[in-house]
Design a protein around this motif. Sequence first.
Motif, PDB file in Angstrom:
ATOM      1  N   VAL A   1      -4.453 -17.402 -21.816  1.00 55.99           N
ATOM      2  CA  VAL A   1      -5.070 -16.493 -20.887  1.00 55.99           C
ATOM      3  C   VAL A   1      -4.149 -15.633 -20.030  1.00 55.99           C
ATOM      4  CG1 VAL A   1      -6.170 -16.792 -18.605  1.00 55.99           C
ATOM      5  CG2 VAL A   1      -6.926 -18.316 -20.363  1.00 55.99           C
ATOM      6  N   ILE A   2      -4.314 -14.356 -19.805  1.00 50.40           N
ATOM      7  CA  ILE A   2      -3.820 -13.478 -19.306  1.00 50.40           C
ATOM      8  C   ILE A   2      -4.521 -12.951 -18.109  1.00 50.40           C
ATOM      9  CG2 ILE A   2      -2.542 -11.306 -19.110  1.00 50.40           C
ATOM     10  CD1 ILE A   2      -1.180 -13.508 -21.157  1.00 50.40           C
ATOM     11  N   VAL A   3      -4.093 -13.069 -17.051  1.00 51.84           N
ATOM     12  CA  VAL A   3      -4.549 -12.491 -15.618  1.00 51.84           C
ATOM     13  C   VAL A   3      -3.573 -11.604 -15.147  1.00 51.84           C
ATOM     14  CG1 VAL A   3      -5.723 -12.954 -13.301  1.00 51.84           C
ATOM     15  CG2 VAL A   3      -5.750 -14.696 -15.336  1.00 51.84           C
ATOM     16  N   ASN A   4      -4.028 -10.202 -15.179  1.00 51.77           N
ATOM     17  CA  ASN A   4      -3.161  -9.081 -14.617  1.00 51.77           C
ATOM     18  C   ASN A   4      -3.715  -8.640 -12.944  1.00 51.77           C
ATOM     19  OD1 ASN A   4      -1.318  -7.922 -16.463  1.00 51.77           O
ATOM     20  ND2 ASN A   4      -3.094  -7.584 -17.485  1.00 51.77           N
ATOM     21  N   ALA A   5      -2.949  -9.710 -12.075  1.00 53.34           N
ATOM     22  CA  ALA A   5      -3.346  -9.455 -10.576  1.00 53.34           C
ATOM     23  C   ALA A   5      -2.375  -8.790  -9.794  1.00 53.34           C
ATOM     24  CB  ALA A   5      -3.484 -10.838 -10.151  1.00 53.34           C
ATOM     25  N   ALA A   6      -1.256  -8.421 -10.484  1.00 54.33           N
ATOM     26  CA  ALA A   6      -0.323  -7.475  -9.941  1.00 54.33           C
ATOM     27  C   ALA A   6      -0.881  -6.132  -9.701  1.00 54.33           C
ATOM     28  CB  ALA A   6       0.864  -7.279 -10.673  1.00 54.33           C
ATOM     29  N   GLY A   7      -0.371  -5.538  -8.338  1.00 56.08           N
ATOM     30  CA  GLY A   7      -0.979  -4.102  -8.128  1.00 56.08           C
ATOM     31  C   GLY A   7      -0.339  -3.608  -7.021  1.00 56.08           C
ATOM     32  N   ILE A   8      -0.349  -2.336  -6.948  1.00 60.49           N
ATOM     33  CA  ILE A   8       0.019  -1.491  -5.819  1.00 60.49           C
ATOM     34  C   ILE A   8      -1.141  -0.817  -5.259  1.00 60.49           C
ATOM     35  CG2 ILE A   8       1.714   0.200  -4.917  1.00 60.49           C
ATOM     36  CD1 ILE A   8       3.779  -0.679  -6.996  1.00 60.49           C
ATOM     37  N   MET A   9      -1.268  -0.549  -3.907  1.00 64.59           N
ATOM     38  CA  MET A   9      -2.294   0.155  -3.179  1.00 64.59           C
ATOM     39  C   MET A   9      -1.311   1.013  -2.120  1.00 64.59           C
ATOM     40  SD  MET A   9      -5.971  -0.718  -1.648  1.00 64.59           S
ATOM     41  CE  MET A   9      -5.351  -1.965  -0.383  1.00 64.59           C
ATOM     42  N   ILE A  10      -1.480   2.432  -2.338  1.00 62.13           N
ATOM     43  CA  ILE A  10      -0.828   3.426  -1.236  1.00 62.13           C
ATOM     44  C   ILE A  10      -2.052   4.288  -0.923  1.00 62.13           C
ATOM     45  CG2 ILE A  10       0.796   5.096  -0.868  1.00 62.13           C
ATOM     46  CD1 ILE A  10       2.506   3.689  -2.926  1.00 62.13           C
ATOM     47  N   LEU A  11      -2.248   4.488   0.268  1.00 65.79           N
ATOM     48  CA  LEU A  11      -3.656   5.202   0.660  1.00 65.79           C
ATOM     49  C   LEU A  11      -3.291   6.442   1.378  1.00 65.79           C
ATOM     50  CD1 LEU A  11      -6.041   2.384   2.107  1.00 65.79           C
ATOM     51  CD2 LEU A  11      -5.784   3.236  -0.159  1.00 65.79           C
ATOM     52  N   SER A  12      -3.828   7.440   0.847  1.00 65.40           N
ATOM     53  CA  SER A  12      -3.535   9.107   1.569  1.00 65.40           C
ATOM     54  C   SER A  12      -4.633   9.778   1.094  1.00 65.40           C
ATOM     55  CB  SER A  12      -2.109   9.363   1.096  1.00 65.40           C
ATOM     56  OG  SER A  12      -2.055  10.802   1.100  1.00 65.40           O
ATOM     57  N   PRO A  13      -4.933  10.857   1.715  1.00 63.95           N
ATOM     58  CA  PRO A  13      -5.806  11.886   1.354  1.00 63.95           C
ATOM     59  C   PRO A  13      -5.287  12.473   0.175  1.00 63.95           C
ATOM     60  CG  PRO A  13      -5.693  12.115   3.713  1.00 63.95           C
ATOM     61  CD  PRO A  13      -4.776  11.140   3.240  1.00 63.95           C
ATOM     62  N   LEU A  14      -6.050  12.908  -0.838  1.00 70.31           N
ATOM     63  CA  LEU A  14      -5.374  13.438  -2.055  1.00 70.31           C
ATOM     64  C   LEU A  14      -4.406  14.498  -1.637  1.00 70.31           C
ATOM     65  CD1 LEU A  14      -7.198  14.011  -5.277  1.00 70.31           C
ATOM     66  CD2 LEU A  14      -5.866  15.962  -4.392  1.00 70.31           C
ATOM     67  N   ALA A  15      -4.942  15.461  -0.905  1.00 73.62           N
ATOM     68  CA  ALA A  15      -3.973  16.607  -0.640  1.00 73.62           C
ATOM     69  C   ALA A  15      -2.739  16.639   0.037  1.00 73.62           C
ATOM     70  CB  ALA A  15      -4.927  17.655   0.506  1.00 73.62           C
ATOM     71  N   GLU A  16      -2.540  15.212   0.569  1.00 74.76           N
ATOM     72  CA  GLU A  16      -1.412  14.823   1.275  1.00 74.76           C
ATOM     73  C   GLU A  16      -0.743  13.748   0.588  1.00 74.76           C
ATOM     74  OE1 GLU A  16      -2.481  13.622   5.017  1.00 74.76           O
ATOM     75  OE2 GLU A  16      -3.635  15.296   5.515  1.00 74.76           O
TER      76      GLU A  16
END
Length: 243
Positions: free
Chosen positions: A85-100
Amino acid sequence: MSTARTAIVTGGSRGIGRAVAERLAADGQAVGILYSGNTAAAQETVGAIIEAGGKAIAIQADIADPEQVSAAFDAITAEFGHIDVIVNAAGIMILSPLAELDLDDLDRMYRTNIRGTFVVDKEAAARVRDGGAIINFSTSVKKLGLPGYSAYAASKGAVDAISAVLAKELRGRDITVNAVAPGPTATALFLDGKDAATIERMSQMNPLGRLGTPEDIAEVVSLLAGPGRWINGQTLYANGGMV
């Protein structure tokens, strides 16, 4: 050949990844945890699993680096004999309006969320035993279209595509490939940078009237990693009914 199952969980030292690692261990699977940098958190998770009667090891690896991923798979195979079994739970979330959005942040997210998933899945396609499962992590925000999430949602849209295609490419081996798309879940990844009013508003976006917990998501992964053999090539939305 041993019938006991072995799982690899990327990002398994904290948050949803830790809950998944602990749940799969409680289900009877040996667990190899891949983590990026927080050795103390990884060892704490391993210790908790072993104390509860499970089997686990932790290996530091950059999931976007194929050589490090291959070496981690080698070490886990040497420890437990095989990979199921493989579970790919690693992740990065950076929030910003697209234009910025800073394009360096875009590249950071894509390196982990897309390339990392692709590299781990590539290794998994060669290593997972017949009858196994590959579970990638998507997001419910793709359907919501919330401002500030364009780059993150796009990276997870790629994960959906990888999962659906890989499921078909593994035809004949009885290996399922699915993506789990959590809604707002009470983890540091979600809570950091949000004020109380925003958190409360998002907790009321589903009919159950609360944020998800890491254990809620781990329950879905447990199904896909074990008895859920007729679910394949899908993105499962685990969000309390918000979309």
